[in-house]
Design an enzyme around this catalytic site. Structure first.
Site, PDB file in Angstrom:
ATOM      1  N   HIS A   1      49.550  29.064  14.242  1.00  0.00           N
ATOM      2  CA  HIS A   1      48.804  28.758  15.466  1.00  0.00           C
ATOM      3  C   HIS A   1      48.600  27.235  15.501  1.00  0.00           C
ATOM      4  CE1 HIS A   1      45.962  28.938  18.725  1.00  0.00           C
ATOM      5  NE2 HIS A   1      45.055  28.318  17.998  1.00  0.00           N
TER       6      HIS A   1
ATOM      7  N   ASP B   1      48.164  32.619  22.282  1.00  0.00           N
ATOM      8  CA  ASP B   1      49.478  31.999  22.495  1.00  0.00           C
ATOM      9  C   ASP B   1      50.420  32.985  23.197  1.00  0.00           C
ATOM     10  OD1 ASP B   1      48.598  29.682  20.929  1.00  0.00           O
ATOM     11  OD2 ASP B   1      48.681  31.063  19.245  1.00  0.00           O
TER      12      ASP B   1
HETATM   13  N1  LIG Z   1      43.152  30.983  16.980  1.00  0.00           N
HETATM   14  C1  LIG Z   1      42.944  30.623  18.230  1.00  0.00           C
HETATM   15  O1  LIG Z   1      43.694  31.021  19.129  1.00  0.00           O
HETATM   16  C2  LIG Z   1      41.800  29.725  18.600  1.00  0.00           C
HETATM   17  C3  LIG Z   1      41.601  29.367  19.943  1.00  0.00           C
HETATM   18  C4  LIG Z   1      40.520  28.553  20.258  1.00  0.00           C
HETATM   19  C5  LIG Z   1      39.654  28.098  19.261  1.00  0.00           C
HETATM   20  N2  LIG Z   1      39.907  28.456  17.967  1.00  0.00           N
HETATM   21  C6  LIG Z   1      39.031  28.016  16.875  1.00  0.00           C
HETATM   22  O2  LIG Z   1      37.864  28.836  16.888  1.00  0.00           O
HETATM   23  C7  LIG Z   1      36.805  28.135  16.233  1.00  0.00           C
HETATM   24  C8  LIG Z   1      35.512  28.290  17.031  1.00  0.00           C
HETATM   25  O3  LIG Z   1      35.657  27.719  18.312  1.00  0.00           O
HETATM   26  P1  LIG Z   1      34.380  27.565  19.274  1.00  0.00           P
HETATM   27  O4  LIG Z   1      34.875  26.909  20.505  1.00  0.00           O
HETATM   28  O5  LIG Z   1      33.628  28.831  19.390  1.00  0.00           O
HETATM   29  O6  LIG Z   1      33.559  26.515  18.415  1.00  0.00           O
HETATM   30  P2  LIG Z   1      32.004  26.150  18.496  1.00  0.00           P
HETATM   31  O7  LIG Z   1      31.872  24.830  17.803  1.00  0.00           O
HETATM   32  O8  LIG Z   1      31.474  26.314  19.872  1.00  0.00           O
HETATM   33  O9  LIG Z   1      31.330  27.292  17.602  1.00  0.00           O
HETATM   34  C9  LIG Z   1      31.503  27.376  16.237  1.00  0.00           C
HETATM   35  C10 LIG Z   1      30.229  27.965  15.668  1.00  0.00           C
HETATM   36  O10 LIG Z   1      30.472  28.273  14.299  1.00  0.00           O
HETATM   37  C11 LIG Z   1      29.318  27.964  13.580  1.00  0.00           C
HETATM   38  N3  LIG Z   1      29.678  27.800  12.177  1.00  0.00           N
HETATM   39  C12 LIG Z   1      30.162  26.714  11.526  1.00  0.00           C
HETATM   40  N4  LIG Z   1      30.337  26.992  10.231  1.00  0.00           N
HETATM   41  C13 LIG Z   1      29.984  28.271  10.052  1.00  0.00           C
HETATM   42  C14 LIG Z   1      29.945  29.129   8.940  1.00  0.00           C
HETATM   43  N5  LIG Z   1      30.291  28.709   7.729  1.00  0.00           N
HETATM   44  N6  LIG Z   1      29.528  30.405   9.114  1.00  0.00           N
HETATM   45  C15 LIG Z   1      29.160  30.844  10.327  1.00  0.00           C
HETATM   46  N7  LIG Z   1      29.164  30.080  11.421  1.00  0.00           N
HETATM   47  C16 LIG Z   1      29.578  28.804  11.288  1.00  0.00           C
HETATM   48  C17 LIG Z   1      28.805  26.688  14.221  1.00  0.00           C
HETATM   49  O11 LIG Z   1      27.440  26.501  13.960  1.00  0.00           O
HETATM   50  C18 LIG Z   1      29.045  27.005  15.708  1.00  0.00           C
HETATM   51  O12 LIG Z   1      27.944  27.680  16.275  1.00  0.00           O
HETATM   52  C19 LIG Z   1      37.294  26.696  16.078  1.00  0.00           C
HETATM   53  O13 LIG Z   1      37.736  26.526  14.748  1.00  0.00           O
HETATM   54  C20 LIG Z   1      38.488  26.620  17.008  1.00  0.00           C
HETATM   55  O14 LIG Z   1      39.415  25.657  16.593  1.00  0.00           O
HETATM   56  C21 LIG Z   1      40.947  29.263  17.615  1.00  0.00           C
END
Ligand SMILES: NC(=O)c1ccc[n+]([C@@H]2O[C@H](COP(=O)([O-])OP(=O)(O)OC[C@H]3O[C@@H](n4cnc5c(N)ncnc54)[C@H](O)[C@@H]3O)[C@@H](O)[C@H]2O)c1
Length: 444
Positions: free
Chosen positions: A276, A248
């Site tokens: 966030h 952000d």
């Molecule tokens: N804070 C931020 O600025 C920000 C920005 C973008 C995305 N995000 C968040 O980041 C997260 C991941 O995003 P992404 O695009 O990589 O998602 P993604 O779906 O591509 O990857 C998530 C991975 O986590 C794994 N997973 C699920 N539960 C799990 C657990 N208990 N232990 C370990 N691994 C687990 C899934 O199998 C998957 O491979 C999402 O929650 C998204 O909302 C945060």
């Protein structure tokens, strides 16, 4: 050229094992550290010493069942006895745990970590990658790509689905993995579902990570997930838990630079306050351009309040509409920035944004204790930080910050039971959705 052959155990949930010259059984020790439930397979170490020297340069490990278990391998280099130009000034190796390691964000981040551009070109790392049961094969694929990338600083890779194994001795825990919200699922359900993941991971960190582990929560809703994780890890310093709001901040900096017609390096002191989510508050009031107040140069309050603020807060959704998936590359870049902000001293007069526990914060008139809230901070580069004390909270900021405080307080009410506190009804509003992309599957 001399070749020596060693034998050691490797485990299914272990990838590289870092051996030493002269057949040190470091890999065997690491393998042995995994619990008995791990599948054991026999592996052969092959060490090649160059030019007849007794010092091993490379050690490769393959499991006997390598045809089916691609993730078991080892690439080793004897740092301690090394005297060459590349490694002689390297620091002691650190353990970096990454959850959600088979996901989109990690697919960018892991390679940045391994290349040295995050922790430094003199900082070797052990990567410990946590996935879910369903992503285990993908995790093996990621390990294969890391194996194929020949990063000298990457000392070892472990993969697994057991947090207690993967977080063992972690110096850093980058908690990216989370479950996305399914179609029709309430925001409160998402809080509950991911809350249970982060309470389990907090307990695991408490039990096996280094006591000064730095934890960065990325998985959404990241502020409240970080709170849950921290509360479940009572033996760790609460100050060391962060939720990522650096993306952000980067978005706000980029918009301010574009508006002012300057290169982004001219923009400093940009804070993100709050959650966030779309209630986040990009702070144009205290931002500087070329060392002077940004508002003086931009001279357009309406743009700051009515254009820039919502543009930054809803950037993720706009990106999904164009790209068809949520921001992964820029999120990985911002995680790298957030880590560097803690391991490199903050430039004079600048700050970085990070969402941390609010206990003892200097803005107690506006920000209550007991939540994880994004605030401006500085660091001397030792992994710790101090919250900036001199930020002006004007009337506009006060109102916006209050809305984000209210949202986070409500989120906390929904998950209190996950850290043993009771009372307060779960009253998050799903009609006006403030969640950010990545936590809603049907948006994709
Ligand atoms: N804070 C931020 O600025 C920000 C920005 C973008 C995305 N995000 C968040 O980041 C997260 C991941 O995003 P992404 O695009 O990589 O998602 P993604 O779906 O591509 O990857 C998530 C991975 O986590 C794994 N997973 C699920 N539960 C799990 C657990 N208990 N232990 C370990 N691994 C687990 C899934 O199998 C998957 O491979 C999402 O929650 C998204 O909302 C945060």
């Amino acid at each position: 050229m001399q070749t020596t052959v060693f034998e050691a155990k490797a485990v299914k949930f272990g990838t590289y094992a870092c051996g030493k010259a002269h057949g040190s059984a470091a890999a065997a020790v690491r393998a042995g550290a995994h619990n008995a439930s791990s599948f054991q397979s026999k592996a052969v170490f092959q060490s090649k010493a160059r030019n007849g020297s007794s010092r091993a340069q490379t050690v490769l490990v393959r499991a006997e069942d390598a045809d089916t278990d691609y993730s078991v391998f080892s690439l080793s280099y004897d740092i301690e006895n090394a005297s060459d130009e590349l490694t002689k000034d390297w620091k002691p190796t650190i353990n970096v745990a990454v959850s959600g390691a088979a996901g989109q964000i990690s697919n960018h981040l892991l390679f940045m970590l391994a290349s040295g551009e995050v922790y430094g070109k003199d900082q070797p790392i052990n990567l410990k990658m946590l996935g879910s049961t369903g992503s285990y094969e993908a995790l093996q694929g990621v390990a294969m790509e890391l194996e194929d990338s020949l990063y000298p600083l990457l000392r070892s890779v472990d993969i697994g689905i057991n947090a207690e194994e993967i977080f063992e001795d972690a110096d850093w825990a980058l908690l990216i993995g989370a479950k996305p919200r399914g179609p029709g699922m309430e925001r409160s359900d998402l809080l509950e579902m991911n809350g249970s993941i982060f309470s389990a991971q907090g307990k695991a960190l408490d039990k096996v990570a280094k006591k000064d582990v730095k934890v960065m929560v990325v998985g959404n809703p990241c502020n409240t997930n970080a709170l849950i994780c921290q509360k479940n890890a009572p033996s760790l310093d609460p100050k060391n838990f962060h939720a990522l709001t650096r993306l952000d901040e980067n978005r706000a900096k980029s918009q301010l630079a574009l508006k002012a017609g300057v290169f982004y390096t001219e923009v400093s002191n940009v804070a993100i306050w709050g959650n966030h989510s779309t209630t986040q508050v990009p702070d144009y009031v205290n931002a500087k351009i070329g060392g002077a107040p940004a508002v003086d140069l931009i001279d357009d309050l309406e743009w700051c309040q009515e254009t820039m603020t919502p543009l930054v807060a809803t950037r993720g959704g706009a990106l999904i509409k164009k790209w068809g998936r949520s921001s992964a590359a820029s999120t990985a870049v911002s995680i790298a920035d957030a880590i560097r902000a803690l391991v490199v001293p903050t430039a004079e007069g600048d700050c970085f944004s990070t969402a941390v526990i609010t206990d003892g914060n200097p803005y107690s008139d506006n920000i209550p204790e007991g939540i994880v809230f994004s605030m401006p901070a500085t660091s001397t580069g030792d992994g710790n930080y101090e919250i900036c004390e001199n930020f002006v909270i004007d009337e506009w900021l006060e109102k916006k910050i209050a809305a984000s405080v209210e949202e986070l307080s409500k989120e906390k009410d929904c998950v209190k039971h996950l850290f043993g506190e009771y009372g307060g009804a779960c009253d998050v509003d799903s009609s006006e959705d403030t969640s950010l992309p990545g936590d809603v599957q049907d948006e994709l």
